[in-house]
Enzyme design. Structure first.
Site, PDB file in Angstrom:
ATOM      1  CG  ASN A  17      56.147  41.398  52.875  1.00 36.91           C
ATOM      2  OD1 ASN A  17      55.959  41.516  51.843  1.00 36.91           O
ATOM      3  ND2 ASN A  17      57.453  41.203  53.969  1.00 36.91           N
ATOM      4  CG  ASP A  19      55.778  45.283  57.785  1.00 32.98           C
ATOM      5  OD1 ASP A  19      55.331  44.387  57.139  1.00 32.98           O
ATOM      6  OD2 ASP A  19      56.458  46.305  58.154  1.00 32.98           O
ATOM      7  N   GLY A  45      58.582  45.082  54.363  1.00 36.28           N
ATOM      8  CA  GLY A  45      59.550  43.825  53.740  1.00 36.28           C
ATOM      9  C   GLY A  45      60.745  43.885  53.604  1.00 36.28           C
ATOM     10  CB  THR A 208      72.701  41.759  64.643  1.00 32.51           C
ATOM     11  OG1 THR A 208      71.430  40.775  63.992  1.00 32.51           O
ATOM     12  CG2 THR A 208      73.063  41.906  63.101  1.00 32.51           C
ATOM     13  NE  ARG A 209      77.051  37.583  69.414  1.00 30.48           N
ATOM     14  CZ  ARG A 209      77.417  37.057  69.452  1.00 30.48           C
ATOM     15  NH1 ARG A 209      76.078  36.493  69.606  1.00 30.48           N
ATOM     16  NH2 ARG A 209      77.860  36.251  68.810  1.00 30.48           N
ATOM     17  N   GLY A 240      67.428  45.302  62.179  1.00 28.76           N
ATOM     18  CA  GLY A 240      68.013  44.429  61.356  1.00 28.76           C
ATOM     19  C   GLY A 240      67.766  45.011  60.162  1.00 28.76           C
ATOM     20  CG  ASP A 241      65.112  44.837  57.756  1.00 32.88           C
ATOM     21  OD1 ASP A 241      65.995  43.983  57.430  1.00 32.88           O
ATOM     22  OD2 ASP A 241      63.272  44.161  58.091  1.00 32.88           O
ATOM     23  CB  ALA A 269      65.629  51.644  63.290  1.00 36.65           C
ATOM     24  N   GLY A 274      56.930  51.167  63.438  1.00 35.51           N
ATOM     25  CA  GLY A 274      57.567  51.140  62.013  1.00 35.51           C
ATOM     26  C   GLY A 274      58.009  50.347  61.720  1.00 35.51           C
TER      27      GLY A 274
HETATM   28  O1  RIB Z   1      62.061  42.697  58.942  1.00 37.42           O
HETATM   29  C1  RIB Z   1      60.919  43.281  59.283  1.00 37.42           C
HETATM   30  C2  RIB Z   1      60.265  43.080  58.264  1.00 37.42           C
HETATM   31  O2  RIB Z   1      59.871  41.843  58.107  1.00 37.42           O
HETATM   32  C3  RIB Z   1      59.088  43.696  58.086  1.00 37.42           C
HETATM   33  O3  RIB Z   1      58.709  44.985  57.946  1.00 37.42           O
HETATM   34  C4  RIB Z   1      57.689  42.716  57.529  1.00 37.42           C
HETATM   35  O4  RIB Z   1      57.108  43.433  56.005  1.00 37.42           O
HETATM   36  C5  RIB Z   1      58.605  41.073  57.294  1.00 37.42           C
HETATM   37  O5  RIB Z   1      59.358  41.535  56.174  1.00 37.42           O
END
Ligand code: RIB
Length: 292
Positions: A17, A19, A45, A208-209, A240-241, A269, A274
């Site tokens: 995505n 953002d 994304g 995750t917490r 989280g990513d 992160a 961002g």
């Molecule tokens: O986890 C964060 C992401 O969630 C963002 O980058 C956004 O695009 C959504 O997918």
């Protein structure tokens, strides 16, 4: 950038995505207008973020996803290639790319609305996609693309002894046969609550917490907990990513090491604004752990 010699081969199937990030002192309540303080477009994304996070954490990564036929597409594609993520499985479909409208307050907390756009076009896996999944060590998926595609990929991975790591976010109910193919689930505490019954059948569950770190439950009811390094939080988007990508990259070293590595990545992160732009490198994660 080269992958570690013992680096796992990871396929990430998921969303990409643009953002649209607005910062504000305080997020508005329903019906209220507030003044913002800045605006930025940042590639994101969950799928793309996790792919870049895993690559920066040392894995060899191929991304399977879709961008639209619009002005955002080239930048989204470039964000992956700049991080040396393979885009052989990135297609272009008609219509707009996925976008996420993100409102970020001065505590670093966010609200996110995702409009899937091209991500909804990820309805088929090609022969090349299937071959990449079969040859990979780990398949990483989330839920911002059609569930049937996630289920097909997970089933194919299971049939070829590729470990399936699912981050079931945004959370929703999933078919039982998809859960049956999941080896590792990564959820936040809210998702863990909502999916409690489904998670019981998953061999490895990581919860995750946020600033409190993460917990792990594995075979034989093995339990581990990991604190999060203390950092100054600017933006929690993508934390989280970062955690999930780093966990996948370190999974071959065992849950304890992977959890520690992922907690450091998730914390780092949050220190810059961002999603994709804040994902730490292997060297940054190592330095954070040494400093602990
Ligand atoms: O986890 C964060 C992401 O969630 C963002 O980058 C956004 O695009 C959504 O997918």
């Amino acid at each position: 950038m080269t992958a570690e010699s013992d680096a796992p081969a990871i396929v990430v199937l998921g969303s990409i995505n643009m953002d649209l990030v607005t910062t504000t002192a305080r997020r508005p309540v329903p019906g209220e207008t507030v003044l913002g303080t800045s605006f930025a477009t940042v590639p994101g994304g969950k799928g793309a973020n996790q792919a870049i996070a895993a690559r920066r954490a040392g894995a060899a990564v191929r991304f399977l996803g879709a961008v639209g036929a619009d002005l955002f597409a080239a930048e989204l594609r470039r964000t992956l290639t700049d991080s040396a993520v393979s885009v052989d499985g990135l297609r272009t479909v008609a219509g707009p790319s996925g976008i996420a409208t993100i409102v970020l307050d001065s505590d670093g907390e966010n609200s996110i609305i995702v409009v899937g756009g091209a991500n909804a076009g990820m309805t088929e896996l090609t022969e090349d996609d299937l071959a990449a999944i079969a040859a990979a060590d780990i398949l990483v998926c989330q839920l911002e693309i059609p569930i049937d595609t996630v289920a097909a990929a997970a089933h194919h991975a299971r049939a070829h002894a590729t470990t399936v790591l699912l981050n079931p976010s945004p959370v929703r109910r999933l078919p039982a046969d998809l859960w049956a193919d999941v080896d590792v689930a990564v959820v936040n505490s809210g998702e863990a609550e909502q999916l409690r019954d489904d998670l019981e059948q998953v061999p490895h569950v990581v919860v995750t917490r946020g600033a409190a770190g993460a917990d792990y439950r594995g075979p034989g009811d093995t339990r581990l907990s990991c604190p999060s390094p203390q950092v100054d939080v600017v933006d929690t988007t993508g934390a989280g990513d970062a955690f999930t990508g780093a966990l996948a990259a370190a999974w071959h070293r065992g849950p304890e090491w992977a959890l520690t590595w992922a907690c450091a990545a998730g914390a780092l992160a949050t220190t810059t604004l961002g999603a994709s732009s804040s994902l730490p490198t292997r060297e940054e994660i190592t330095a954070a752990l040494v400093a602990e």
